[in-house]
Design a protein around this motif. Structure first.
Motif, short mmCIF file in Angstrom:
data_model
loop_
_atom_site.label_atom_id
_atom_site.label_comp_id
_atom_site.label_asym_id
_atom_site.label_seq_id
_atom_site.Cartn_x
_atom_site.Cartn_y
_atom_site.Cartn_z
N ASN A 94 11.75 62.57 29.09
CA ASN A 94 12.31 61.23 29.27
C ASN A 94 11.22 60.22 29.57
O ASN A 94 10.26 60.51 30.29
CB ASN A 94 13.33 61.24 30.41
CG ASN A 94 13.61 59.84 30.96
OD1 ASN A 94 13.13 59.48 32.03
ND2 ASN A 94 14.34 59.03 30.21
N GLY A 95 11.37 59.06 28.99
CA GLY A 95 10.50 57.92 29.26
C GLY A 95 11.23 56.67 28.85
O GLY A 95 12.34 56.72 28.31
N ARG A 96 10.62 55.51 29.08
CA ARG A 96 11.31 54.26 28.81
C ARG A 96 11.30 53.86 27.34
O ARG A 96 12.22 53.17 26.88
CB ARG A 96 10.69 53.13 29.65
CG ARG A 96 11.04 53.20 31.12
CD ARG A 96 10.37 52.10 31.91
NE ARG A 96 8.91 52.23 31.87
CZ ARG A 96 8.06 51.35 32.36
NH1 ARG A 96 8.52 50.23 32.91
NH2 ARG A 96 6.76 51.56 32.31
N THR A 97 10.27 54.26 26.60
CA THR A 97 10.15 53.83 25.21
C THR A 97 10.20 55.01 24.25
O THR A 97 9.67 56.09 24.55
CB THR A 97 8.85 53.05 24.97
OG1 THR A 97 7.73 53.92 25.14
CG2 THR A 97 8.72 51.87 25.94
N GLN A 98 10.82 54.78 23.10
CA GLN A 98 10.98 55.86 22.11
C GLN A 98 9.63 56.36 21.61
O GLN A 98 9.44 57.56 21.39
CB GLN A 98 11.82 55.36 20.93
CG GLN A 98 12.30 56.47 20.01
CD GLN A 98 13.27 57.41 20.70
OE1 GLN A 98 14.27 56.97 21.27
NE2 GLN A 98 12.99 58.71 20.64
N VAL A 132 14.72 61.97 25.22
CA VAL A 132 15.71 60.90 25.32
C VAL A 132 15.02 59.71 25.97
O VAL A 132 14.54 59.80 27.10
CB VAL A 132 16.93 61.32 26.17
CG1 VAL A 132 17.89 60.13 26.31
CG2 VAL A 132 17.64 62.51 25.56
N ALA A 133 14.97 58.60 25.25
CA ALA A 133 14.37 57.38 25.79
C ALA A 133 15.43 56.62 26.59
O ALA A 133 16.51 56.31 26.07
CB ALA A 133 13.84 56.51 24.67
N ALA A 134 15.14 56.38 27.88
CA ALA A 134 16.06 55.64 28.74
C ALA A 134 15.31 55.19 29.98
O ALA A 134 14.49 55.94 30.52
CB ALA A 134 17.26 56.51 29.13
N ASP A 135 15.60 54.01 30.44
CA ASP A 135 14.99 53.47 31.65
C ASP A 135 15.83 53.90 32.86
O ASP A 135 16.86 53.29 33.15
CB ASP A 135 14.89 51.95 31.57
CG ASP A 135 14.18 51.34 32.77
OD1 ASP A 135 13.85 52.09 33.72
OD2 ASP A 135 13.97 50.11 32.76
N VAL A 136 15.39 54.95 33.55
CA VAL A 136 16.20 55.50 34.64
C VAL A 136 16.15 54.64 35.91
O VAL A 136 16.79 54.97 36.91
CB VAL A 136 15.79 56.95 34.97
CG1 VAL A 136 16.08 57.86 33.78
CG2 VAL A 136 14.34 57.05 35.40
N ALA A 162 23.77 60.92 26.50
CA ALA A 162 23.04 61.68 25.49
C ALA A 162 22.85 63.14 25.90
O ALA A 162 22.68 64.02 25.05
CB ALA A 162 21.67 61.04 25.24
N LEU A 163 22.90 63.40 27.21
CA LEU A 163 22.67 64.74 27.75
C LEU A 163 23.67 64.98 28.88
O LEU A 163 23.36 64.78 30.05
CB LEU A 163 21.22 64.83 28.26
CG LEU A 163 20.73 66.17 28.77
CD1 LEU A 163 20.61 67.18 27.64
CD2 LEU A 163 19.38 66.01 29.48
N PRO A 164 24.89 65.42 28.56
CA PRO A 164 25.95 65.50 29.56
C PRO A 164 25.73 66.53 30.67
O PRO A 164 26.22 66.35 31.78
CB PRO A 164 27.19 65.86 28.73
CG PRO A 164 26.85 65.47 27.32
CD PRO A 164 25.39 65.69 27.20
#
Length: 264
Positions: free
Chosen positions: A37-41, A63-67, A79-81
């Motif tokens: 995981n990270g902020r940018t694709q 999975v790119a997402a700003d946690v 995206a990842l249940p």
């Protein structure tokens, strides 16, 4: 001891570089299916490719997402249940004098360092309890115990992680789910290496001299007397994520080179 995490899915937040990337590599090497995981694709894709090359045959995706935001955590969970292993590693630091830290910085540090782990633990822990197996690990810091005067906001968030970790562990009583924290000391991640190189340039020293002087000056109680490698921190995290670590729960595990002068 042979750690085998085959069949387990692990999410490591903030894992495109540094300690998080080393943890992802360690978990993948132990057979886990790892989600980067990270902020940018772009950075996520690069990290996934690097891990696939470093650990041939591993199961790695991203999975790119700003946690640091509620929306980002929500999109990640969508995206990842479900995960078996959650490593709350995403975090930021910045040396800054207390009187120069505005409210906005306090809020930003709390959102990134604390609320990311709160939101994801709230999302994934119920499934772990239902399946009666899971691991949650918060990557804290020795700064949680030795609050650095140059980063009081950072140290405060790291102490908060210990409180949350212990509180969540109390909810696992009688189950095969564990929640622990790992406390690294000064670690030679990419960001820290850049910082040390800048120090070396400013003081006309080699990188090795600058690193050694930093530890002597700012962490004089260190027994290691050097920066740890990211792999040394990852080793602790991989172990505590394993089935073999089943009796360790609610613990704050120090991997800080003996900086903290206490016997407990």
């Amino acid at each position: 001891m042979k750690i085998d995490l085959s069949g387990k899915t692990a999410l490591v937040t903030g894992s495109t570089a540094g300690i998080g990337h080393a943890i992802a590599k360690g978990l993948a090497s132990a057979g886990a299916s790892v989600v980067v995981n990270g902020r940018t694709q772009g950075k996520v894709d690069a990290a996934v490719a690097a891990l696939a090359k470093a650990v041939p045959g591993s199961k790695v995706r991203g999975v790119a997402a700003d946690v640091s935001t509620g929306a980002g955590c929500k999109s990640l969970v969508a995206a990842l249940p479900d995960v078996d292993i959650l490593i709350n590693n995403a975090g930021i630091f910045e040396p800054k004098g207390f009187f120069d830290i505005p409210d906005e910085d306090w809020s930003r540090f709390f959102e990134v360092n604390v609320m990311s782990g709160v939101r994801l633990s709230r999302a994934y822990m119920p499934g772990m309890l239902k399946r009666n197996w899971g691991r949650i690990v918060f990557i804290s810091s020795e700064s949680a115990l030795n609050i650095p005067k140059e980063m009081i906001h950072y140290g405060t968030t790291k102490t908060a992680q210990l409180a949350i970790s212990r509180g969540l562990a109390e909810m696992t009583r009688g189950t095969a789910v564990t929640v622990n924290s790992v406390l690294p000391g000064p670690t030679m991640s990419e960001g820290v290496e850049t910082f040390v190189r800048d120090l070396a340039k400013q003081n006309g020293q080699s990188v090795e001299e600058a690193a050694a002087n930093f530890v002597k000056q700012h962490r004089p109680t260190s027994l290691l007397q050097r920066f740890a490698s990211v792999e040394e921190i990852a080793n602790m995290v991989v172990y505590i994520s394993s089935k073999e670590a089943s009796a360790t729960n609610g613990a704050a595990l120090r991997a800080e080179g003996g900086i903290v002068q206490t016997i407990a």
